[in-house]
Design a protein around this motif. Structure first.
Motif, PDB file in Angstrom:
ATOM      1  N   GLY A  78      28.656  50.860  30.807  1.00  7.54           N
ATOM      2  CA  GLY A  78      28.044  51.978  31.463  1.00  7.54           C
ATOM      3  C   GLY A  78      28.089  51.887  33.016  1.00  7.54           C
ATOM      4  N   ALA A  79      28.956  50.218  33.711  1.00  8.20           N
ATOM      5  CA  ALA A  79      28.535  49.748  34.803  1.00  8.20           C
ATOM      6  C   ALA A  79      29.613  50.320  35.982  1.00  8.20           C
ATOM      7  CB  ALA A  79      28.101  48.548  34.995  1.00  8.20           C
ATOM      8  N   VAL A  80      29.386  50.442  37.079  1.00  3.43           N
ATOM      9  CA  VAL A  80      30.885  50.570  37.754  1.00  3.43           C
ATOM     10  C   VAL A  80      30.475  49.991  39.095  1.00  3.43           C
ATOM     11  CG1 VAL A  80      30.807  53.304  37.451  1.00  3.43           C
ATOM     12  CG2 VAL A  80      30.013  52.195  39.477  1.00  3.43           C
ATOM     13  N   PHE A  81      31.852  49.739  39.622  1.00  6.38           N
ATOM     14  CA  PHE A  81      32.120  48.598  40.599  1.00  6.38           C
ATOM     15  C   PHE A  81      32.994  49.113  41.337  1.00  6.38           C
ATOM     16  CE2 PHE A  81      33.699  44.647  42.777  1.00  6.38           C
ATOM     17  CZ  PHE A  81      32.441  44.224  43.800  1.00  6.38           C
ATOM     18  N   VAL A  82      33.309  48.753  43.171  1.00  5.65           N
ATOM     19  CA  VAL A  82      34.109  48.927  43.754  1.00  5.65           C
ATOM     20  C   VAL A  82      35.319  47.713  44.184  1.00  5.65           C
ATOM     21  CG1 VAL A  82      35.519  49.727  45.876  1.00  5.65           C
ATOM     22  CG2 VAL A  82      33.847  51.194  43.667  1.00  5.65           C
ATOM     23  N   VAL A  83      35.866  47.043  44.519  1.00  6.46           N
ATOM     24  CA  VAL A  83      36.794  46.605  44.647  1.00  6.46           C
ATOM     25  C   VAL A  83      37.313  46.589  46.171  1.00  6.46           C
ATOM     26  CG1 VAL A  83      38.245  44.134  45.090  1.00  6.46           C
ATOM     27  CG2 VAL A  83      37.096  44.810  42.923  1.00  6.46           C
ATOM     28  N   PRO A  84      36.308  45.948  47.045  1.00  3.04           N
ATOM     29  CA  PRO A  84      37.446  46.591  48.829  1.00  3.04           C
ATOM     30  C   PRO A  84      38.421  46.270  49.059  1.00  3.04           C
ATOM     31  CG  PRO A  84      35.007  45.334  48.902  1.00  3.04           C
ATOM     32  CD  PRO A  84      35.441  45.384  47.786  1.00  3.04           C
ATOM     33  N   LYS A  85      39.548  46.773  49.114  1.00  6.93           N
ATOM     34  CA  LYS A  85      40.983  46.442  49.922  1.00  6.93           C
ATOM     35  C   LYS A  85      40.745  45.365  50.912  1.00  6.93           C
ATOM     36  CE  LYS A  85      40.721  49.429  54.074  1.00  6.93           C
ATOM     37  NZ  LYS A  85      42.040  50.012  54.663  1.00  6.93           N
ATOM     38  N   GLY A  86      41.927  44.660  49.682  1.00  2.00           N
ATOM     39  CA  GLY A  86      41.999  43.284  50.612  1.00  2.00           C
ATOM     40  C   GLY A  86      41.540  42.124  49.999  1.00  2.00           C
ATOM     41  N   THR A  87      40.017  42.141  49.081  1.00  2.00           N
ATOM     42  CA  THR A  87      39.050  41.405  48.394  1.00  2.00           C
ATOM     43  C   THR A  87      40.282  40.490  47.282  1.00  2.00           C
ATOM     44  OG1 THR A  87      37.747  42.186  50.002  1.00  2.00           O
ATOM     45  CG2 THR A  87      37.508  40.773  47.336  1.00  2.00           C
ATOM     46  N   GLU A  88      40.316  39.187  47.227  1.00  2.00           N
ATOM     47  CA  GLU A  88      41.320  38.425  45.461  1.00  2.00           C
ATOM     48  C   GLU A  88      39.837  38.684  45.113  1.00  2.00           C
ATOM     49  OE1 GLU A  88      44.442  35.236  46.434  1.00  2.00           O
ATOM     50  OE2 GLU A  88      42.957  34.772  47.538  1.00  2.00           O
ATOM     51  N   HIS A  89      40.083  38.866  43.728  1.00  2.00           N
ATOM     52  CA  HIS A  89      39.572  39.688  42.433  1.00  2.00           C
ATOM     53  C   HIS A  89      40.509  38.885  41.409  1.00  2.00           C
ATOM     54  CE1 HIS A  89      41.583  43.514  43.194  1.00  2.00           C
ATOM     55  NE2 HIS A  89      40.968  43.464  42.108  1.00  2.00           N
ATOM     56  N   LYS A  90      39.229  38.619  40.515  1.00  2.00           N
ATOM     57  CA  LYS A  90      40.249  38.375  39.104  1.00  2.00           C
ATOM     58  C   LYS A  90      39.365  38.762  37.694  1.00  2.00           C
ATOM     59  CE  LYS A  90      41.575  34.195  35.940  1.00  2.00           C
ATOM     60  NZ  LYS A  90      41.528  32.684  36.177  1.00  2.00           N
ATOM     61  N   PRO A  91      39.233  39.408  37.439  1.00  2.00           N
ATOM     62  CA  PRO A  91      38.326  40.116  36.384  1.00  2.00           C
ATOM     63  C   PRO A  91      38.517  39.703  34.808  1.00  2.00           C
ATOM     64  CG  PRO A  91      39.507  41.789  36.758  1.00  2.00           C
ATOM     65  CD  PRO A  91      40.888  41.003  37.641  1.00  2.00           C
ATOM     66  N   ALA A  92      37.929  39.647  34.246  1.00  2.00           N
ATOM     67  CA  ALA A  92      37.864  38.957  32.379  1.00  2.00           C
ATOM     68  C   ALA A  92      36.789  39.494  32.064  1.00  2.00           C
ATOM     69  CB  ALA A  92      37.355  37.419  33.453  1.00  2.00           C
ATOM     70  N   ALA A  93      37.263  39.173  30.488  1.00  2.00           N
ATOM     71  CA  ALA A  93      36.561  40.017  29.499  1.00  2.00           C
ATOM     72  C   ALA A  93      36.626  38.967  28.866  1.00  2.00           C
ATOM     73  CB  ALA A  93      36.936  41.514  29.631  1.00  2.00           C
ATOM     74  N   PRO A  94      35.541  37.907  28.244  1.00  2.00           N
ATOM     75  CA  PRO A  94      35.869  37.288  27.661  1.00  2.00           C
ATOM     76  C   PRO A  94      35.678  37.279  26.001  1.00  2.00           C
ATOM     77  CG  PRO A  94      34.801  35.868  29.188  1.00  2.00           C
ATOM     78  CD  PRO A  94      34.936  37.088  29.212  1.00  2.00           C
ATOM     79  N   GLY A  95      34.882  39.125  25.962  1.00  2.00           N
ATOM     80  CA  GLY A  95      34.497  39.445  24.518  1.00  2.00           C
ATOM     81  C   GLY A  95      35.691  40.254  24.368  1.00  2.00           C
ATOM     82  N   GLY A  96      35.879  40.932  25.214  1.00  2.00           N
ATOM     83  CA  GLY A  96      37.001  42.506  25.219  1.00  2.00           C
ATOM     84  C   GLY A  96      36.024  43.445  25.663  1.00  2.00           C
ATOM     85  N   ALA A  97      36.897  44.024  26.075  1.00  2.00           N
ATOM     86  CA  ALA A  97      36.121  45.343  26.996  1.00  2.00           C
ATOM     87  C   ALA A  97      37.843  46.897  26.893  1.00  2.00           C
ATOM     88  CB  ALA A  97      35.743  45.126  28.701  1.00  2.00           C
TER      89      ALA A  97
END
Length: 137
Positions: A78-97
């Motif tokens: 149910g949560a939302v988040f915006v990664v700003p343009k140009g920002t290095e990021h790495k999503p992860a879901a150890p338990g699955g999503a």
């Protein structure tokens, strides 16, 4: 695009691949994509666009490299988040999503700047959702 209502749980049930987004619909020049996530994605950045995440099920963590350091944002269902343009990021879901993404059509899932793409991550601009009458392009 199809003019019918789309049940997101049915759409998610129509594929098994992880980190391989499906285009559910379009809003102007933006794709609404869904994806299954498990394990880690890869460090990447989208130079010219923000990236919107909504967690539909499970939990997603997004590591961010910003201001010379790293931090992790954890998103429960149910949560939302915006990664700003140009920002290095790495999503992860150890338990699955299951996640919903909102980004300009044609945006590559591994960004404009990224490390080597691991085999479990699909470098794509999104796949058509496998349902009658669906079309991604």
């Amino acid at each position: 695009m199809n003019n019918e209502a789309i049940e997101l749980q049915d759409a998610l049930a129509s594929f098994d691949e992880i980190w391989s987004p499906r285009i559910v619909t379009r809003v102007n020049d933006y794709d609404v994509r869904i994806a299954k996530a498990e394990g880690e994605h890869l460090w990447h950045a989208h130079e010219h666009t923000d990236e919107f995440f909504l967690v539909l099920d499970g939990e997603l963590s997004i590591a961010l490299r910003e201001d010379g350091g790293e931090r992790v944002v954890t998103l429960p269902k149910g949560a939302v988040f915006v990664v700003p343009k140009g920002t290095e990021h790495k999503p992860a879901a150890p338990g699955g999503a299951s996640i919903l993404l909102f980004e300009p059509s044609g945006t590559l899932s591994v960004g404009d700047r990224h490390e080597d793409v691991p085999d479990h991550v699909d470098a794509t601009v999104g796949h058509a959702l496998d349902r009658p009458g669906a079309s991604a392009g």
